[in-house]
Design a protein around this motif. Structure first.
Motif, PDB file in Angstrom:
ATOM      1  N   ARG A  66       0.839  -1.212   0.000  1.00  0.00           N
ATOM      2  CA  ARG A  66       0.000   0.000   0.000  1.00  0.00           C
ATOM      3  C   ARG A  66       0.867   1.253   0.000  1.00  0.00           C
ATOM      4  O   ARG A  66       0.583   2.219  -0.706  1.00  0.00           O
ATOM      5  CB  ARG A  66      -0.931   0.006   1.213  1.00  0.00           C
ATOM      6  CG  ARG A  66      -2.124  -0.910   1.076  1.00  0.00           C
ATOM      7  CD  ARG A  66      -3.157  -0.682   2.183  1.00  0.00           C
ATOM      8  NE  ARG A  66      -2.612  -0.713   3.526  1.00  0.00           N
ATOM      9  CZ  ARG A  66      -2.543  -1.799   4.287  1.00  0.00           C
ATOM     10  NH1 ARG A  66      -2.996  -2.960   3.847  1.00  0.00           N
ATOM     11  NH2 ARG A  66      -2.037  -1.741   5.492  1.00  0.00           N
ATOM     12  N   ASP A  69       2.363   1.816  -3.411  1.00  0.00           N
ATOM     13  CA  ASP A  69       1.337   2.334  -4.320  1.00  0.00           C
ATOM     14  C   ASP A  69       1.105   3.825  -4.087  1.00  0.00           C
ATOM     15  O   ASP A  69       0.998   4.609  -5.035  1.00  0.00           O
ATOM     16  CB  ASP A  69       0.025   1.563  -4.158  1.00  0.00           C
ATOM     17  CG  ASP A  69       0.118   0.117  -4.637  1.00  0.00           C
ATOM     18  OD1 ASP A  69       1.084  -0.231  -5.363  1.00  0.00           O
ATOM     19  OD2 ASP A  69      -0.784  -0.676  -4.276  1.00  0.00           O
ATOM     20  N   ARG A  70       1.013   4.233  -2.817  1.00  0.00           N
ATOM     21  CA  ARG A  70       0.809   5.655  -2.501  1.00  0.00           C
ATOM     22  C   ARG A  70       2.003   6.493  -2.942  1.00  0.00           C
ATOM     23  O   ARG A  70       1.841   7.603  -3.455  1.00  0.00           O
ATOM     24  CB  ARG A  70       0.563   5.835  -1.003  1.00  0.00           C
ATOM     25  CG  ARG A  70      -0.835   5.437  -0.568  1.00  0.00           C
ATOM     26  CD  ARG A  70      -1.151   5.902   0.841  1.00  0.00           C
ATOM     27  NE  ARG A  70      -0.193   5.480   1.839  1.00  0.00           N
ATOM     28  CZ  ARG A  70      -0.273   4.372   2.564  1.00  0.00           C
ATOM     29  NH1 ARG A  70      -1.293   3.556   2.392  1.00  0.00           N
ATOM     30  NH2 ARG A  70       0.646   4.072   3.451  1.00  0.00           N
ATOM     31  N   GLN A  71       3.213   5.951  -2.741  1.00  0.00           N
ATOM     32  CA  GLN A  71       4.411   6.684  -3.154  1.00  0.00           C
ATOM     33  C   GLN A  71       4.448   6.857  -4.670  1.00  0.00           C
ATOM     34  O   GLN A  71       4.786   7.940  -5.163  1.00  0.00           O
ATOM     35  CB  GLN A  71       5.674   5.961  -2.680  1.00  0.00           C
ATOM     36  CG  GLN A  71       5.886   6.071  -1.190  1.00  0.00           C
ATOM     37  CD  GLN A  71       7.021   5.185  -0.709  1.00  0.00           C
ATOM     38  OE1 GLN A  71       7.458   4.269  -1.399  1.00  0.00           O
ATOM     39  NE2 GLN A  71       7.495   5.440   0.492  1.00  0.00           N
ATOM     40  N   ALA A  73       1.895   6.978  -6.686  1.00  0.00           N
ATOM     41  CA  ALA A  73       0.864   7.959  -7.048  1.00  0.00           C
ATOM     42  C   ALA A  73       1.342   9.374  -6.726  1.00  0.00           C
ATOM     43  O   ALA A  73       1.158  10.293  -7.543  1.00  0.00           O
ATOM     44  CB  ALA A  73      -0.433   7.647  -6.309  1.00  0.00           C
ATOM     45  N   LEU A  74       1.967   9.566  -5.574  1.00  0.00           N
ATOM     46  CA  LEU A  74       2.474  10.886  -5.202  1.00  0.00           C
ATOM     47  C   LEU A  74       3.560  11.339  -6.166  1.00  0.00           C
ATOM     48  O   LEU A  74       3.568  12.489  -6.616  1.00  0.00           O
ATOM     49  CB  LEU A  74       3.006  10.877  -3.766  1.00  0.00           C
ATOM     50  CG  LEU A  74       3.610  12.199  -3.273  1.00  0.00           C
ATOM     51  CD1 LEU A  74       2.559  13.306  -3.274  1.00  0.00           C
ATOM     52  CD2 LEU A  74       4.198  12.024  -1.876  1.00  0.00           C
ATOM     53  N   LYS A 158      -1.687  17.069  -0.535  1.00  0.00           N
ATOM     54  CA  LYS A 158      -1.625  15.642  -0.214  1.00  0.00           C
ATOM     55  C   LYS A 158      -1.343  15.431   1.273  1.00  0.00           C
ATOM     56  O   LYS A 158      -1.937  14.563   1.900  1.00  0.00           O
ATOM     57  CB  LYS A 158      -0.548  14.933  -1.054  1.00  0.00           C
ATOM     58  CG  LYS A 158      -0.937  14.799  -2.495  1.00  0.00           C
ATOM     59  CD  LYS A 158      -2.150  13.923  -2.566  1.00  0.00           C
ATOM     60  CE  LYS A 158      -2.699  13.854  -3.955  1.00  0.00           C
ATOM     61  NZ  LYS A 158      -3.946  13.087  -3.983  1.00  0.00           N
ATOM     62  N   GLY A 162      -3.685  13.619   4.158  1.00  0.00           N
ATOM     63  CA  GLY A 162      -3.178  12.568   5.038  1.00  0.00           C
ATOM     64  C   GLY A 162      -3.447  12.871   6.499  1.00  0.00           C
ATOM     65  O   GLY A 162      -3.831  11.995   7.273  1.00  0.00           O
TER      66      GLY A 162
END
Length: 188
Positions: A66, A69-71, A73-74, A158, A162
């Motif tokens: 996860r 995946d977030r990294q 996308a960022l 972002k 968070g």
């Protein structure tokens, strides 16, 4: 970046092997004379520890996927340039959660500690958390400085999202971490 770290794989393999050995020990104890209840209890406790370690390794692998995946996308949203790639890589490396080694032996029984000993342990744990937080803050500030104004706005948005997801938007609301919001030793 989506590969499972060696520690997680090793923990899962050791847990599986330990569970197998524990099951064998339990099976041998049931066919032998019933004079070893302590050995059976130890084998059962060992099997529980092995299952716990395997579940922990699985959770860690899921968490790391996860996070990767977030990294990704960022990084795409920030439109990291080739010149910024070293700053990005340093940011990712410095903000990665530390893999904790598998617990060695049984968990410490805090009920056997005196109040001053418990307070000292809690203070030491807080000091470690504070040091990790400071390191993380320094990494974020360093990376932020490498971004242009447009990227900083995206990053700010972002990061705020968070914080809101983490429940920092409204301190008065109850958190979903097992009860109410904790303040000074009590629950509100």
């Amino acid at each position: 970046m989506t590969s499972i770290p060696k520690r997680a794989l090793m923990a899962a393999a050791l847990a599986a092997a330990f569970a197998g050995l524990s099951a064998t020990a339990i099976a041998q104890n049931t066919t032998a004379a019933p004079t070893a209840p302590a050995a059976t209890q130890q084998a059962q406790e060992g099997a529980k520890e092995g299952q716990h370690d395997a579940k922990r390794a699985e959770r860690m692998a899921q968490m790391q996927k996860r996070m990767a995946d977030r990294q990704a996308a960022l990084k795409a949203e920030l439109k990291i340039t080739a010149e910024q790639e070293p700053a990005w890589n340093a940011f990712v490396a410095r903000t990665a959660p530390e893999a904790r080694p598998a617990r060695q032996g049984p968990r410490e029984d805090w009920s056997k500690l005196t109040t001053p000993q418990r307070l000292d342990k809690m203070a030491a744990m807080k000091t470690e958390r504070d040091a990790r937080m400071t390191q993380r803050h320094d990494a974020i500030k360093s990376f932020y400085a490498a971004l242009n104004a447009e990227q900083q706005k995206v990053f700010d948005t972002k990061q705020m999202q968070g914080f809101q997801r983490a429940g920092m938007k409204d301190h008065g609301k109850k958190h979903h971490h097992g009860g109410g919001h904790h303040r000074m030793g009590g629950t509100v």
